[in-house]
Design a protein around this motif. Structure first.
Motif, PDB file in Angstrom:
ATOM      1  N   ALA A  27       4.323  11.394   2.730  1.00  0.00           N
ATOM      2  CA  ALA A  27       4.430  11.918   1.515  1.00  0.00           C
ATOM      3  C   ALA A  27       4.366  13.275   1.170  1.00  0.00           C
ATOM      4  O   ALA A  27       4.866  13.693   0.181  1.00  0.00           O
ATOM      5  N   VAL A  28       4.359  14.178   2.575  1.00  0.00           N
ATOM      6  CA  VAL A  28       4.323  15.484   2.091  1.00  0.00           C
ATOM      7  C   VAL A  28       5.238  15.876   2.370  1.00  0.00           C
ATOM      8  O   VAL A  28       6.396  15.587   2.954  1.00  0.00           O
ATOM      9  N   ASN A  47     -10.414  15.761   1.631  1.00  0.00           N
ATOM     10  CA  ASN A  47      -9.971  15.032   1.283  1.00  0.00           C
ATOM     11  C   ASN A  47      -8.306  14.652   1.790  1.00  0.00           C
ATOM     12  O   ASN A  47      -8.132  13.872   1.812  1.00  0.00           O
ATOM     13  N   THR A  48      -7.601  16.109   1.479  1.00  0.00           N
ATOM     14  CA  THR A  48      -6.496  15.727   1.573  1.00  0.00           C
ATOM     15  C   THR A  48      -6.348  14.965   3.090  1.00  0.00           C
ATOM     16  O   THR A  48      -5.990  14.467   3.474  1.00  0.00           O
ATOM     17  N   GLY A  79      -7.372  12.116   4.265  1.00  0.00           N
ATOM     18  CA  GLY A  79      -6.506  10.885   3.658  1.00  0.00           C
ATOM     19  C   GLY A  79      -5.461  10.787   5.030  1.00  0.00           C
ATOM     20  O   GLY A  79      -5.336   9.666   5.121  1.00  0.00           O
ATOM     21  N   TRP A  80      -5.687  11.635   5.155  1.00  0.00           N
ATOM     22  CA  TRP A  80      -3.859  11.481   6.577  1.00  0.00           C
ATOM     23  C   TRP A  80      -4.348  11.321   7.975  1.00  0.00           C
ATOM     24  O   TRP A  80      -3.738  10.697   7.996  1.00  0.00           O
ATOM     25  N   ARG A 108      -4.631   6.925   4.676  1.00  0.00           N
ATOM     26  CA  ARG A 108      -4.645   6.206   2.994  1.00  0.00           C
ATOM     27  C   ARG A 108      -3.576   7.760   2.126  1.00  0.00           C
ATOM     28  O   ARG A 108      -3.643   7.223   1.156  1.00  0.00           O
ATOM     29  N   ARG A 109      -3.548   8.746   3.260  1.00  0.00           N
ATOM     30  CA  ARG A 109      -2.940  10.194   2.231  1.00  0.00           C
ATOM     31  C   ARG A 109      -1.599   9.634   2.983  1.00  0.00           C
ATOM     32  O   ARG A 109      -1.771  10.890   3.812  1.00  0.00           O
ATOM     33  N   ARG A 137       0.678  -0.925  -0.140  1.00  0.00           N
ATOM     34  CA  ARG A 137       0.143   0.056  -0.004  1.00  0.00           C
ATOM     35  C   ARG A 137       0.726   1.391  -0.317  1.00  0.00           C
ATOM     36  O   ARG A 137       0.713   2.271   0.236  1.00  0.00           O
TER      37      ARG A 137
END
Length: 357
Positions: A52-53, A38-39, A42-43, A47-48, A4
């Motif tokens: 990755a930021v 959504n961001t 996701g955090w 999921r986000r 994932r």
């Protein structure tokens, strides 16, 4: 193993804790940080992944969290959570190698270790444990902490075992020791037997390696419920051994953050002169573990006794010394300590009386 991508389960959960402590909805935080709803969602779910930021963008978000009133202790937990997610990624992603992760590159401290093992033992790090309930009710069922799937847990511990079994030589001892430490959180039926087997395989090349190996095995055994092994370690590797006593205090002092500098090897533990640290944080940590049900109570009592020998001034001020006085009677009345532990508590009580005279 997992496919994932980068992990964000721990940092995402900490982010949600921070938002809830401020009493904000996801929509309100999204507006303040100038990102999409959504961001934020996701955090918080991973999921986000927050890992990755981009660094620059993360620094901007951190500053805005500060402006929103986020406690500095929670911001530090978030930083450690990002590091923990990076380590998880380095262990669980397809084709990863534990040897290339952070695990063998730095000596862990409690602030980081508590965050890393949170999804393994379900115990939040101390700054999160001390938080009040969120001011707003949560929407629907939400996990109480960061979670790994059953397959991810199995994959993590399999990687830790492999790393511990394959690590050889002095240059890989830190990796092996810390992998064994993490294996101690595995509740599978053969874990204790496997750990004992690993100890028997160890052939220490020097005093410090042997001492750390004995301490690690004793601590893991205590976590698994075997307190006799820990008492044996105290009797044979600490009592009447100046090098062992100094190593124990150096290890503990570093673990609780008396020294902020991150060590890259275990060599500092062998310094008999101790560091320049005061001992206030260490005393508080040890006193918190002075309770009859605590698995490390014997080690905590002995370490307090040794710490006060080295830093007698600690008894003259501070909340930790007051808490110690309050717990002495409880422990002496509990009847659960060894004769050595009771003698050390009596000695500590006498030292307190002298300090108050």
């Amino acid at each position: 193993m997992t496919s994932r991508g980068r992990f964000g389960v721990i940092s995402g959960h900490v982010w949600r804790v921070i938002r809830e402590q401020q009493g904000f909805t996801q929509e309100e935080v999204a507006e303040r940080l100038k990102v999409s709803l959504n961001t934020i969602a996701g955090w918080e779910t991973g999921r986000r992944p927050l890992t990755a930021v981009p660094v620059g963008q993360m620094l901007v978000h951190r500053r805005r969290l500060m402006q929103m009133g986020t406690a500095s202790a929670l911001l530090q937990v978030l930083e450690r959570a990002l590091e923990a997610d990076v380590l998880l990624s380095g262990v669980l992603e397809e084709g990863s190698q534990v040897e290339e992760s952070l695990l063998g590159a730095m000596v862990m401290q409690r602030e980081f270790a508590e965050v890393l093992v949170w999804p393994l033992n379900g115990v939040p790090p101390q700054p999160v444990r001390n938080l009040p309930a969120p001011s707003r009710p949560r929407r629907g069922p939400t996990p109480s902490g960061p979670e790994l799937s059953s397959a991810e847990r199995q994959g993590f511990f399999a990687q830790m075992r492999r790393a511990a079994e394959q690590a050889r030589g002095t240059d890989q001892f830190l990796l092996r020791r810390q992998a064994l430490y993490l294996c101690g959180y595995d509740r599978e039926t053969d874990t204790e037997e496997w750990l004992v087997h690993q100890q028997r395989r160890e052939r220490p090349a020097d005093w410090l390696t042997g001492w750390l190996n004995a301490r690690s095995v004793a601590a893991i055994a205590a976590r698994q419920g075997d307190v006799d092994r820990l008492s044996h370690f105290i009797d044979t590797a600490l009592v009447d051994d100046d090098a062992g006593e100094a190593a124990n205090l150096n290890y503990f002092g570093y673990w609780v953050g008396e020294v902020r500098q991150v060590e890259l090897t275990d060599a500092f533990i062998a310094d008999r002169s101790l560091g320049p640290w005061t001992g206030d944080k260490l005393l508080k940590h040890l006193v918190d573990g002075i309770s009859p049900e605590h698995g490390y109570v014997e080690l905590n009592v002995h370490s307090i006794w040794a710490l006060l020998q080295a830093r007698p001034g600690l008894l003259r001020s501070g909340a930790a010394s007051r808490a110690l006085r309050e717990r002495l009677s409880i422990m002496l009345d509990s009847g659960g300590l060894s004769p050595r532990g009771r003698r050390e508590l009596e000695s500590i009580r006498y030292a307190i009386r002298l300090a108050e005279a």
